[in-house]
Design a protein around this motif. Structure first.
Motif, mmCIF file in Angstrom:
data_model
loop_
_atom_site.group_PDB
_atom_site.id
_atom_site.type_symbol
_atom_site.label_atom_id
_atom_site.label_comp_id
_atom_site.label_asym_id
_atom_site.label_seq_id
_atom_site.Cartn_x
_atom_site.Cartn_y
_atom_site.Cartn_z
ATOM 1 N N ALA A 119 8.950 4.926 -9.491
ATOM 2 C CA ALA A 119 8.797 5.476 -8.036
ATOM 3 C C ALA A 119 7.108 5.742 -8.118
ATOM 4 O O ALA A 119 6.782 6.455 -9.036
ATOM 5 N N ASN A 120 6.487 5.158 -6.967
ATOM 6 C CA ASN A 120 5.243 5.470 -6.802
ATOM 7 C C ASN A 120 4.858 5.952 -5.362
ATOM 8 O O ASN A 120 3.734 6.221 -5.150
ATOM 9 N N LEU A 121 5.932 5.946 -4.618
ATOM 10 C CA LEU A 121 5.817 6.263 -3.143
ATOM 11 C C LEU A 121 6.891 7.123 -2.870
ATOM 12 O O LEU A 121 8.143 6.847 -3.006
ATOM 13 N N ALA A 122 6.698 8.046 -1.930
ATOM 14 C CA ALA A 122 7.924 9.157 -1.444
ATOM 15 C C ALA A 122 7.834 8.889 0.053
ATOM 16 O O ALA A 122 6.540 9.022 0.554
ATOM 17 N N ILE A 123 8.903 8.351 0.528
ATOM 18 C CA ILE A 123 8.572 8.537 2.333
ATOM 19 C C ILE A 123 9.530 9.595 2.594
ATOM 20 O O ILE A 123 10.638 9.794 2.057
ATOM 21 N N VAL A 124 8.857 10.629 3.299
ATOM 22 C CA VAL A 124 9.732 11.714 3.612
ATOM 23 C C VAL A 124 9.747 11.769 5.226
ATOM 24 O O VAL A 124 8.924 11.613 6.264
ATOM 25 N N SER A 125 11.202 12.092 5.812
ATOM 26 C CA SER A 125 11.322 11.852 7.172
ATOM 27 C C SER A 125 12.486 13.304 7.325
ATOM 28 O O SER A 125 13.206 12.915 8.249
ATOM 29 N N VAL A 126 12.475 14.252 6.875
ATOM 30 C CA VAL A 126 13.246 15.265 6.981
ATOM 31 C C VAL A 126 12.669 16.131 8.159
ATOM 32 O O VAL A 126 11.473 15.797 8.575
ATOM 33 N N GLU A 140 3.678 16.764 -6.292
ATOM 34 C CA GLU A 140 3.367 17.684 -7.483
ATOM 35 C C GLU A 140 4.149 16.822 -8.434
ATOM 36 O O GLU A 140 3.831 16.998 -9.879
ATOM 37 N N ARG A 141 4.930 15.823 -8.140
ATOM 38 C CA ARG A 141 5.478 15.110 -9.138
ATOM 39 C C ARG A 141 5.005 13.552 -9.405
ATOM 40 O O ARG A 141 5.180 12.724 -10.047
ATOM 41 N N GLY A 142 3.465 13.570 -8.809
ATOM 42 C CA GLY A 142 2.675 12.331 -8.909
ATOM 43 C C GLY A 142 3.041 11.283 -7.932
ATOM 44 O O GLY A 142 2.629 9.927 -8.387
ATOM 45 N N LEU A 143 3.892 11.455 -7.053
ATOM 46 C CA LEU A 143 4.113 10.270 -6.094
ATOM 47 C C LEU A 143 3.115 10.537 -4.944
ATOM 48 O O LEU A 143 2.691 11.355 -4.383
ATOM 49 N N ASN A 144 2.529 9.065 -4.412
ATOM 50 C CA ASN A 144 1.965 9.181 -3.280
ATOM 51 C C ASN A 144 3.202 9.474 -2.177
ATOM 52 O O ASN A 144 4.152 9.185 -2.490
ATOM 53 N N VAL A 145 2.691 9.787 -0.835
ATOM 54 C CA VAL A 145 3.458 10.211 0.211
ATOM 55 C C VAL A 145 3.195 9.520 1.399
ATOM 56 O O VAL A 145 2.061 9.708 1.459
ATOM 57 N N MET A 146 4.224 8.928 2.203
ATOM 58 C CA MET A 146 4.230 8.718 3.389
ATOM 59 C C MET A 146 5.165 9.505 4.056
ATOM 60 O O MET A 146 6.000 9.780 4.175
ATOM 61 N N LEU A 169 -3.849 11.256 -5.146
ATOM 62 C CA LEU A 169 -2.733 10.503 -4.729
ATOM 63 C C LEU A 169 -3.270 10.362 -3.171
ATOM 64 O O LEU A 169 -4.054 10.921 -2.236
ATOM 65 N N LEU A 170 -2.500 9.448 -2.447
ATOM 66 C CA LEU A 170 -2.532 9.311 -0.868
ATOM 67 C C LEU A 170 -1.304 10.005 -0.102
ATOM 68 O O LEU A 170 -0.189 9.973 -0.745
ATOM 69 N N PRO C 7 -3.711 7.139 -9.825
ATOM 70 C CA PRO C 7 -2.415 7.021 -9.143
ATOM 71 C C PRO C 7 -2.461 6.119 -7.706
ATOM 72 O O PRO C 7 -1.582 5.261 -7.481
ATOM 73 N N ILE C 8 -3.618 6.225 -7.025
ATOM 74 C CA ILE C 8 -3.644 5.460 -5.983
ATOM 75 C C ILE C 8 -3.692 3.856 -6.272
ATOM 76 O O ILE C 8 -3.169 3.070 -5.472
ATOM 77 N N GLN C 9 -4.624 3.805 -7.447
ATOM 78 C CA GLN C 9 -4.651 2.467 -7.923
ATOM 79 C C GLN C 9 -3.259 1.585 -8.175
ATOM 80 O O GLN C 9 -3.107 0.538 -7.991
ATOM 81 N N ASP C 10 -2.536 2.431 -8.755
ATOM 82 C CA ASP C 10 -1.227 1.955 -9.448
ATOM 83 C C ASP C 10 -0.383 1.557 -8.098
ATOM 84 O O ASP C 10 0.333 0.597 -8.095
ATOM 85 N N LEU C 11 -0.409 2.358 -7.090
ATOM 86 C CA LEU C 11 0.187 2.072 -5.833
ATOM 87 C C LEU C 11 -0.175 0.833 -5.329
ATOM 88 O O LEU C 11 0.580 0.009 -4.955
ATOM 89 N N LEU C 12 -1.385 0.786 -5.220
ATOM 90 C CA LEU C 12 -2.094 -0.505 -4.527
ATOM 91 C C LEU C 12 -1.909 -1.642 -5.077
ATOM 92 O O LEU C 12 -1.887 -2.952 -4.931
#
Lengths: 496, 422, 80
Positions: A119-126, A140-146, A169-170, C7-12
């Motif tokens: 996983a590289n992205l977390a979508i959070v809608s809580v 903190e766990r290295g995930l980009n977040v939407m 991260l984004l 990390p952004i690179q990996d995502l994109l």
């Protein structure tokens, strides 16, 4: 002992696990008129239990450990018979599949990451009060977040974006509903081809409209990154807009970059301009409602989403075709009547405001862009996706029926000459928003104002744009090529 | 200590705690007389299940069992005077857990009772549990009539010495591999012990035959073990205690070292918080009842048997025992898998040796972390027998119950204070 | 040109793989497009009240009564 009829049946040599038998016992005991039901293997200890409960009779006293005893007490003969039938049926029906059920979902981010380590992205809608916490845990766990949730405190947004920058991260959002990453539409997003234009947007429908106009003109999108509506404000200072700019600037697949937002804070605007000046790429800035900006030579300003899409396609402009206005003028319409704009997309509502303001037409709005607004004009442009309309109700992009009542009222109002509406397609959106619009029109009796709409979407969207356009036309709605074009057509009608 | 330092310290301490759990080598070594084997168990002392409790607060079955045990020990002539003696403070009450022991349901342990001895040979500690009396009217459910007491006397004079001699003759029976096989045969070691009981009987039968000369006596021993599917429960409990005791007192660890209930209160202990109990009122189990009984007859949750869940078995290993899932809900095999998956959310690790075929041989969730319990709102799920609320009637059903969240919330607050971040 | 963080690179660079915490429709939509997604059945931390009742179909799930702020703060400090 209780009153009623009691009896036993013995199934010699029939074995079933005690748990299964207890479950059947409970089922049978739940039947009307049954006061006690017990199915047991006739071991000495079980027979003693049955005897103590007054359920063991002479007929079953001789049963042995390998025999099943069915003991029932009921109100009368009929209930007793029905209970035995039910017990026998349950015994006969024990075999067979356990049935399909929904898969297990983890309850925590940690467990989810064990299931999907890539996983590289977390979508959070809580809910908003917990949203910042979940977003932080993901970062903190290295995930980009939407972060889709709204009602996130500005202080939390600043802290989350600082953490994201620190970790590289984004952090998209809060209140970010749309992104397109590496060809994947995330949240409310359209199916657009991949290409060399990168988008950075504070808002969802702004990103969607620009992406769709580019796609329909033959272009494609490298990535569309959402940053949230407050990113270019003074408090956040463009933290994620700058991070997204950095990312797209060194992305080899991106040649041009479009930035879509509300008017930024002046200090932030200067930082963004300076960052753009640093880049070799070509930029388009679309800050609807913003006066002329001071921009470096590699950037152009667009006043509408359509203009932004055109500029990103290197000026391959496509104004609204003349036939749209001809078609609108061909409808019977009331001179001097009022305009009602009923929008599901906030940025689409803002763009319409910019077009009307440019045409010298005043209006009232629940979400006025800077310099707009004239309550006395009689015209109004409403964003039905704004907080005051969505509290406790679904967003109109998910459930277009929330537009039914104001639309029916506008159609029935003799003072209204023109109705403007948007139809937003894509993943996450309603399966047939045009059908809903058409249905309200069909239900209207008598003379109606001219209804002008545009369809934000592509042929590859689940709803198929051409089908939606056809449904609108069939209902007598004038369909413009873009949201800006629809507003221009309305302005021309009002002027004409 | 900053929050980041505290979090890192807890992670490290919990890793150590689970390391110790996994390194354990529990062996069923002997049967001994409680008063001789358990240091400090002397005089008129009654050990009971759960956190500390006095006579006035004890539930019906616990009082009934206490009266029966007093008669068994000869401290009173009949049940009535035994009750009076207990009420007058004539006996000392202590939790089993304070004496390296555990007991199912009422969990009574008194000096003359035989106890199974499990040695944790990796750490050198021992743990004790009384012998399982069988089903029906038994002391662990508050039974105390002449038949109950007579069976207890036979356990002390007949069964215990012979079984102990056989265990010594066999050099003990290693329990970790036995549990591993039991899991693959559909046991979860709390409500279902039929496989492990059979495996144990198979392992001990030759030694028993060697040490017992009288064929009738030998047959009775076989009959007793073979006639009680839950015989192994008490072994599993002593094993649980032997595994968890070396995990106590690891500074900074938020792993639960004991869960236990006395029929009135549920208590937990946490590694980094020493031997303090964090208690809350016990809940009512939900499940299925024997004929003639209903939830109205049930006593609230009781017993030290939750030590089995503490080591990752029982409710945590439900996926291994789909038959047990029938006690609750829809009772499908898929439900059983979900019980174990839910427990994974609150565990530090999975046990690589105790695996579950139906979960693609994933290990049982191991090491309950109080932080995760509170964060997830997911309390440990416990498989349990249900006692009648009146003394002397016995088991009336079986089901599932949850540990009260309040225990974990209290413990978390104390733990945060201990870590200097409260 | 500047370096962009890894990390952004990996995502994109893709492929996108999503953990979805909250509204399940997002995960369903992604799965429908062949994008890896895991749904997290989120509940408020330190969800309120006593353990209450037995474990129903949902296996010991508690009602999503709002979390206790004080406990959540402690959890945050203890890294949970």
């Amino acid at each position: 002992m209780s009153e009623g009829a009691a009896a036993t049946r013995t199934r010699a040599g029939f074995y079933l696990d005690s748990v299964a038998l207890m479950r059947i016992s409970r089922e049978v005991e739940g039947l009307a008129g049954v006061s006690a039901a017990s199915l047991m293997m006739a071991s000495p200890s079980n027979k003693e239990l049955l005897r103590d409960a007054g359920l063991l009779d002479a007929a079953s006293d001789g049963a042995g450990p390998n025999d099943l005893v069915i003991a029932i007490r009921a109100e009368g003969g009929d209930a007793l018979h029905a209970a035995f039938e039910a017990a026998e049926a349950a015994l006969a029906g024990r075999s067979g599949g356990g049935g399909q059920r929904q898969g297990w979902n983890p309850r925590s981010l940690e467990t989810a990451l064990r299931a999907l380590p890539a996983a590289n992205l977390a979508i959070v809608s809580v809910p908003g009060e917990f949203a910042a916490r979940e977003a932080r845990r993901a970062l903190e766990r290295g995930l980009n977040v939407m972060l889709f949730s709204d009602n996130v405190a500005i202080g939390d947004e600043v802290a989350l974006k600082a953490l994201a920058r620190e970790r590289g991260l984004l952090m998209m959002g809060p209140d970010c509903g749309t992104a397109i990453i590496a060809g994947a539409p995330i949240g409310f997003a359209n199916a657009v081809p991949r290409g060399d234009i990168g988008l950075i947007a504070a808002s969802g429908t702004g990103l969607q409209e620009v992406a769709c106009l580019i796609a329909r003109a033959g272009g494609g999108i490298s990535h569309g990154i959402g940053v949230g509506g407050r990113d270019l404000g003074a408090a956040v200072g463009g933290a994620m807009t700058l991070a997204a700019l950095d990312a797209l600037d060194c992305d080899p697949a991106t040649r041009r970059i479009v930035l879509i937002s509300k008017p930024p804070d002046p200090g932030t605007a200067r930082r963004i301009a300076a960052r753009i000046a640093d880049s070799d790429k070509r930029f388009t800035l679309c800050c609807i409602g913003m006066a002329k900006m001071d921009l470096p030579p590699n950037a152009a300003q667009a006043t509408t989403l359509r203009a932004a899409a055109e500029d990103a396609r290197a000026g391959a402009g496509a104004p609204e075709p003349a036939r749209t206005l001809r078609e609108a003028l061909g409808r019977p319409h009331r001179k001097g009547g009022a305009l009602r704009g009923l929008y599901s997309g906030g940025s689409l509502c803002a763009e319409a405001q910019a077009v009307l303001t440019d045409a010298g037409i005043g209006f009232a709005s629940n979400v006025p862009i800077p310099g707009a607004g004239d309550a006395r004009s009689g015209h109004s442009l409403i964003d039905l996706g704004a907080d005051e309309y969505t509290r406790g109700r679904p967003h109109p992009m998910i459930e277009p029926a929330v537009r039914d009542t104001p639309l029916a009222a506008a159609l029935a109002d003799p003072a209204v000459a023109v109705v403007l509406a948007d139809v937003v397609l894509g993943h996450g959106a309603h399966p047939d928003p045009a059908g809903r619009l058409a249905a309200v029109l069909a239900a209207h009796e008598g003379e109606a104002p001219v209804v002008i709409a545009s369809v934000c979407g592509t042929e590859a969207d689940p709803q198929i744009r051409s089908d939606q356009v056809a449904a609108l036309r069939e209902a007598g709605i004038v369909v413009a090529e873009s949201n800006a074009g629809a507003a221009e057509t309305a302005a021309a009608l009002l002027a004409g | 200590m900053t929050a980041g330092d505290a979090a890192a310290a807890v992670e490290a301490a919990n890793a150590r705690a689970v390391e110790r759990m996994l390194a354990a080598d529990p062996v069923l070594a002997d049967v001994a007389v409680a008063g001789e084997a358990i240091a400090g168990l002397e005089g008129r002392t009654v050990l009971h299940a759960g956190p500390p409790i006095g006579w006035p607060d004890m539930c019906g079955p616990m009082r009934g069992a206490v009266a029966g045990a007093i008669v068994l020990e000869g401290w009173a002539d009949d049940l009535e005077s035994a009750g009076a003696l207990a009420a007058a403070g004539g006996v000392a009450f202590h939790p089993n857990h304070r004496f390296d022991a555990v007991g199912p349901m009422t969990g009574l342990t008194t000096p003359s009772m035989p106890v199974m001895v499990v040695e944790n040979r990796a750490f050198g500690n021992r743990a004790f549990c009384t012998l399982n009396e069988g089903l029906g009217k038994v002391m662990r459910f508050g039974g105390n009539d002449a038949e109950v007491l007579a069976r207890l006397r036979w356990l002390a004079d007949g069964f215990g010495p012979a079984f102990g001699a056989a265990l010594r003759e066999a050099g003990g029976i290693a329990l970790k591999p036995l549990i591993a096989r039991g899991l693959s045969m559909g046991d979860e070691m709390h409500q279902r012990n039929v496989a492990c009981t059979s495996l144990l009987l198979r392992a001990i039968a030759p030694a028993l035959a060697r040490v017992v000369d009288d064929r009738a006596a030998l047959a009775r021993l076989f009959e007793f073990i073979g006639g009680n599917d839950q015989f192994f429960l008490n072994v599993a409990m002593a094993m649980g205690k032997a595994i968890m005791d070396p995990v106590r007192g690891i500074a900074g660890s938020s792993v639960v070292t004991a869960m236990s209930r006395n029929g009135t209160m549920f208590g937990i202990r946490v590694s980094g918080l020493g031997d303090r109990w964090f208690t809350a009122p016990v809940e009512m189990p939900r499940g299925l009842y024997f004929p003639g009984f209903s939830e109205a007859d049930a006593n609230p949750d009781m017993g030290d048997s939750t030590i089995v869940e503490t080591v990752g078995l029982g409710g945590f290993a439900m996926a291994a025992a789909p038959a047990v899932a029938g006690f609750v809900g829809a009772g499908t095999a898929a439900d059983a898998l979900d019980y174990t998956r839910a427990m994974e959310e609150i565990a530090v690790a999975r046990n690589p040796e105790w695996t579950i075929p139906a979960l693609d041989f994933a290990g049982v969730p191991t090491g309950i972390d109080i932080r995760k319990v509170v964060a997830s709102g997911q309390a440990p799920t416990i498989n349990t027998g249900i006692a009648h609320r009146e003394a002397g009637i016995g088991q009336v059903g079986a089901g599932v119950v949850r540990a009260p969240m309040a225990c974990f919330e209290q413990a978390l607050q104390a733990f945060a204070a201990e870590m200097g971040v409260a | 040109m500047r370096d962009r963080p890894q990390p952004i690179q990996d995502l994109l660079d893709g492929p996108v793989a999503v953990v979805n915490v909250g509204l399940a429709r997002f995960a369903r939509t992604l799965e429908g497009q062949g994008i890896a997604a895991v749904q997290v059945d989120w509940r408020p931390p330190a969800g309120g009240g006593p353990g209450g009742g037995g474990p129903p179909a949902g296996v010991g799930r508690r009602p999503p009564a709002g979390g206790d702020r004080r406990l959540i703060d402690l959890l945050d400090r203890l890294g949970a």
